[in-house]
Design a protein around this motif. Structure first.
Motif, PDB file in Angstrom:
ATOM      1  N   LEU A 131       0.077   5.840   1.890  1.00 37.28           N
ATOM      2  CA  LEU A 131       1.292   5.035   1.808  1.00 37.28           C
ATOM      3  C   LEU A 131       1.032   3.534   2.006  1.00 37.28           C
ATOM      4  CD1 LEU A 131       3.863   7.367   3.565  1.00 37.28           C
ATOM      5  CD2 LEU A 131       4.076   6.404   1.274  1.00 37.28           C
ATOM      6  N   LYS A 132      -0.196   3.174   2.304  1.00 38.63           N
ATOM      7  CA  LYS A 132      -0.603   1.768   2.407  1.00 38.63           C
ATOM      8  C   LYS A 132       0.277   0.974   3.371  1.00 38.63           C
ATOM      9  CE  LYS A 132      -2.361   1.865  -2.331  1.00 38.63           C
ATOM     10  NZ  LYS A 132      -2.320   1.264  -3.686  1.00 38.63           N
ATOM     11  N   GLY A 133       0.618   1.613   4.496  1.00 41.08           N
ATOM     12  CA  GLY A 133       1.404   0.938   5.517  1.00 41.08           C
ATOM     13  C   GLY A 133       2.899   0.940   5.287  1.00 41.08           C
ATOM     14  N   GLN A 134       3.357   1.488   4.179  1.00 41.93           N
ATOM     15  CA  GLN A 134       4.787   1.546   3.901  1.00 41.93           C
ATOM     16  C   GLN A 134       5.399   2.806   4.502  1.00 41.93           C
ATOM     17  OE1 GLN A 134       5.445  -1.418   3.243  1.00 41.93           O
ATOM     18  NE2 GLN A 134       6.162  -1.514   1.126  1.00 41.93           N
ATOM     19  N   MET A 135       6.705   2.794   4.674  1.00 40.16           N
ATOM     20  CA  MET A 135       7.418   3.910   5.293  1.00 40.16           C
ATOM     21  C   MET A 135       7.682   5.038   4.296  1.00 40.16           C
ATOM     22  SD  MET A 135      10.953   3.724   7.499  1.00 40.16           S
ATOM     23  CE  MET A 135      12.007   3.245   6.117  1.00 40.16           C
ATOM     24  N   LEU A 136       7.881   4.662   3.036  1.00 37.68           N
ATOM     25  CA  LEU A 136       8.243   5.621   1.995  1.00 37.68           C
ATOM     26  C   LEU A 136       7.487   5.296   0.718  1.00 37.68           C
ATOM     27  CD1 LEU A 136      12.124   5.304   2.364  1.00 37.68           C
ATOM     28  CD2 LEU A 136      10.784   7.199   3.245  1.00 37.68           C
ATOM     29  N   ALA A 137       7.456   6.255  -0.183  1.00 38.50           N
ATOM     30  CA  ALA A 137       7.017   6.016  -1.559  1.00 38.50           C
ATOM     31  C   ALA A 137       8.072   6.600  -2.483  1.00 38.50           C
ATOM     32  CB  ALA A 137       5.655   6.637  -1.822  1.00 38.50           C
ATOM     33  N   GLN A 160      14.579  -6.887  -4.288  1.00 39.45           N
ATOM     34  CA  GLN A 160      13.455  -6.013  -4.583  1.00 39.45           C
ATOM     35  C   GLN A 160      13.830  -4.993  -5.658  1.00 39.45           C
ATOM     36  OE1 GLN A 160      15.154  -5.773  -1.666  1.00 39.45           O
ATOM     37  NE2 GLN A 160      15.888  -3.669  -1.604  1.00 39.45           N
ATOM     38  N   VAL A 161      12.819  -4.307  -6.150  1.00 40.06           N
ATOM     39  CA  VAL A 161      13.026  -3.242  -7.117  1.00 40.06           C
ATOM     40  C   VAL A 161      13.984  -2.203  -6.536  1.00 40.06           C
ATOM     41  CG1 VAL A 161      11.869  -1.313  -8.285  1.00 40.06           C
ATOM     42  CG2 VAL A 161      10.790  -3.569  -8.236  1.00 40.06           C
ATOM     43  N   TYR A 162      14.845  -1.651  -7.387  1.00 38.14           N
ATOM     44  CA  TYR A 162      15.812  -0.648  -6.943  1.00 38.14           C
ATOM     45  C   TYR A 162      15.210   0.744  -7.129  1.00 38.14           C
ATOM     46  CZ  TYR A 162      20.273   1.813  -6.465  1.00 38.14           C
ATOM     47  OH  TYR A 162      21.284   2.640  -6.055  1.00 38.14           O
ATOM     48  N   PHE A 163      15.021   1.453  -6.025  1.00 32.75           N
ATOM     49  CA  PHE A 163      14.321   2.735  -6.052  1.00 32.75           C
ATOM     50  C   PHE A 163      15.298   3.902  -6.138  1.00 32.75           C
ATOM     51  CE2 PHE A 163      11.300  -0.121  -3.971  1.00 32.75           C
ATOM     52  CZ  PHE A 163      10.138   0.182  -4.659  1.00 32.75           C
ATOM     53  N   ASN A 164      14.865   4.940  -6.845  1.00 33.92           N
ATOM     54  CA  ASN A 164      15.615   6.184  -6.916  1.00 33.92           C
ATOM     55  C   ASN A 164      15.235   7.052  -5.722  1.00 33.92           C
ATOM     56  OD1 ASN A 164      15.606   9.266  -7.886  1.00 33.92           O
ATOM     57  ND2 ASN A 164      17.209   8.185  -8.996  1.00 33.92           N
ATOM     58  N   MET A 170       7.711  10.639   2.502  1.00 32.68           N
ATOM     59  CA  MET A 170       8.224  10.006   3.713  1.00 32.68           C
ATOM     60  C   MET A 170       7.214  10.075   4.853  1.00 32.68           C
ATOM     61  SD  MET A 170      12.048  11.670   3.720  1.00 32.68           S
ATOM     62  CE  MET A 170      13.388  10.897   2.816  1.00 32.68           C
ATOM     63  N   ASP A 171       6.970   8.932   5.481  1.00 33.15           N
ATOM     64  CA  ASP A 171       6.221   8.889   6.729  1.00 33.15           C
ATOM     65  C   ASP A 171       7.242   9.064   7.848  1.00 33.15           C
ATOM     66  OD1 ASP A 171       5.078   7.953   9.194  1.00 33.15           O
ATOM     67  OD2 ASP A 171       3.524   6.920   8.059  1.00 33.15           O
ATOM     68  N   LEU A 172       7.315  10.256   8.393  1.00 33.57           N
ATOM     69  CA  LEU A 172       8.367  10.576   9.359  1.00 33.57           C
ATOM     70  C   LEU A 172       8.195   9.823  10.677  1.00 33.57           C
ATOM     71  CD1 LEU A 172       8.671  14.404   8.694  1.00 33.57           C
ATOM     72  CD2 LEU A 172      10.238  12.594   7.956  1.00 33.57           C
ATOM     73  N   TYR A 207      15.990  -0.703   3.496  1.00 37.15           N
ATOM     74  CA  TYR A 207      14.560  -0.386   3.614  1.00 37.15           C
ATOM     75  C   TYR A 207      13.790  -0.574   2.305  1.00 37.15           C
ATOM     76  CZ  TYR A 207      16.748   1.803   7.640  1.00 37.15           C
ATOM     77  OH  TYR A 207      17.499   2.026   8.774  1.00 37.15           O
ATOM     78  N   GLY A 208      14.380  -1.266   1.347  1.00 32.66           N
ATOM     79  CA  GLY A 208      13.724  -1.442   0.056  1.00 32.66           C
ATOM     80  C   GLY A 208      12.374  -2.127   0.142  1.00 32.66           C
ATOM     81  N   ASP A 209      12.203  -3.010   1.124  1.00 29.50           N
ATOM     82  CA  ASP A 209      10.927  -3.715   1.287  1.00 29.50           C
ATOM     83  C   ASP A 209       9.847  -2.839   1.928  1.00 29.50           C
ATOM     84  OD1 ASP A 209      11.898  -6.040   0.172  1.00 29.50           O
ATOM     85  OD2 ASP A 209      12.588  -6.846   2.081  1.00 29.50           O
ATOM     86  N   GLU A 210      10.209  -1.628   2.349  1.00 21.87           N
ATOM     87  CA  GLU A 210       9.255  -0.740   3.022  1.00 21.87           C
ATOM     88  C   GLU A 210       8.937   0.487   2.180  1.00 21.87           C
ATOM     89  OE1 GLU A 210       9.999  -0.320   7.347  1.00 21.87           O
ATOM     90  OE2 GLU A 210      11.802  -1.513   6.964  1.00 21.87           O
ATOM     91  N   ILE A 211       9.097   0.333   0.855  1.00 19.73           N
ATOM     92  CA  ILE A 211       8.885   1.447  -0.069  1.00 19.73           C
ATOM     93  C   ILE A 211       7.740   1.117  -1.018  1.00 19.73           C
ATOM     94  CG2 ILE A 211       9.917   2.894  -1.860  1.00 19.73           C
ATOM     95  CD1 ILE A 211      12.643   2.341  -0.633  1.00 19.73           C
ATOM     96  N   LEU A 212       6.766   2.014  -1.076  1.00 22.33           N
ATOM     97  CA  LEU A 212       5.657   1.899  -2.019  1.00 22.33           C
ATOM     98  C   LEU A 212       6.121   2.396  -3.379  1.00 22.33           C
ATOM     99  CD1 LEU A 212       2.529   1.460  -2.491  1.00 22.33           C
ATOM    100  CD2 LEU A 212       2.289   3.912  -1.987  1.00 22.33           C
ATOM    101  N   SER A 213       5.874   1.615  -4.414  1.00 18.72           N
ATOM    102  CA  SER A 213       6.336   1.967  -5.753  1.00 18.72           C
ATOM    103  C   SER A 213       5.389   2.967  -6.413  1.00 18.72           C
ATOM    104  CB  SER A 213       6.444   0.717  -6.620  1.00 18.72           C
ATOM    105  OG  SER A 213       6.939   1.038  -7.904  1.00 18.72           O
ATOM    106  N   LEU A 214       5.965   4.055  -6.939  1.00 19.48           N
ATOM    107  CA  LEU A 214       5.216   5.088  -7.643  1.00 19.48           C
ATOM    108  C   LEU A 214       5.537   5.028  -9.135  1.00 19.48           C
ATOM    109  CD1 LEU A 214       5.846   8.174  -5.310  1.00 19.48           C
ATOM    110  CD2 LEU A 214       3.833   6.684  -5.347  1.00 19.48           C
TER     111      LEU A 214
END
Length: 283
Positions: A131-137, A160-164, A170-172, A207-214
């Protein structure tokens, strides 16, 4: 809440949050998961509010026949009394935002999946992805349905990019530290009437800034955008490419593939194929 069993560290953990209306598509999702991951250990975590005991017992039996482990967790929806809900977006959609609070502390990461999904290739690479330090992908749908990103920027002032939120790694541990119920309720109070996809809007806003883009064409392929994927790739992302490379097909929007419709979506036939395979399997 069900007592937590010992967690198999080698297991791929999948989180589902549904009401009783989505049990049938959940069965198709889980069947596709087994068919394309025949040797994987899978643990399914089902969060719900009021699915009847008889329905849960049947689901436990079905999941056991697939060779998976199922844990059901009853979550109180009263916390979300002030949150906007719709027929297609029940209160259960909010459960994923606070899943770190009700999943066992010994569970450190989980893949969340919407029920309107087929898994058509091995999912282990997502479960093990750094996850490269991010909370979610998660993925962003940037095709014909990507207009929601522009709308979100205007409504909520995000950049930021709008994620689905239909597919997320998830990093719990991080979520237990960072995701705050008070902050979520504050966004609902401030923007409630403007939330189009409520929990997804909240996720992106807070939390958009804490999401790794897939890459969406692999991990969250919006089946409505097949023409866009084909055109954007100059014809390389065709049906054969999807069958060989895409892991998750997401049947976003309406009509759903289990509903009677006149849709020309070519992926609906694939969904109906899995429905038929499940029907004749006797499970």
């Amino acid at each position: 809440m069900e007592k937590t069993k010992i967690i198999n560290d080698d297991s791929v953990n999948i989180l589902i949050t549904i009401d009783e209306n989505y049990i049938k598509p959940l069965r198709v999702l889980l069947y596709s998961l087994r068919q394309t991951n025949p040797r994987e250990n899978m643990t399914i975590w089902l969060a719900h509010d009021h699915i009847e005991v008889a329905q849960l017992e049947k689901l436990h039996q079905f999941v056991a026949q697939l060779g998976f482990v199922l844990h059901t967790i009853k979550v109180d929806t009263s916390l979300w009394a002030s949150a906007p809900t719709f027929k297609q977006y029940p209160p259960e959609m909010y459960f994923r935002l606070l899943c770190g609070q009700y999943l066992p502390k010994t569970l450190h990461r989980v893949i969340y999946l919407d029920p309107d999904i087929l898994v058509i290739n091995p999912i282990r690479p997502l479960a093990n992805m750094p996850l490269k330090g991010q909370m979610l992908a998660a993925s962003s749908h940037m095709g014909l349905t990507g207009i929601s990103q522009t709308i979100n920027h205007l409504r909520l002032g995000t950049r930021q990019v709008y994620f689905n939120s239909g597919v997320m790694l998830m990093d719990l541990d991080m979520m237990r530290q960072r995701v705050d119920m008070k902050a979520i309720l504050s966004v609902i109070q401030q923007y409630g009437k403007e939330l189009i996809l409520p929990d997804q809007d909240i996720l992106n806003y807070l939390y958009g800034d804490e999401i790794l883009s897939l890459p969406e064409e692999i991990w969250n392929y919006d089946t409505r955008d097949n023409i866009m994927h084909y055109a954007k790739s100059f014809g390389s992302v065709d049906m054969r490419w999807v069958m060989e490379n895409t892991v998750i097909l997401h049947y976003c929007g309406r009509p759903k593939p289990w509903e009677k419709s006149n849709s020309i979506n070519p992926f609906i036939m694939l969904y109906q194929h899995y429905e038929q395979l499940l029907a004749i399997s006797g499970l």
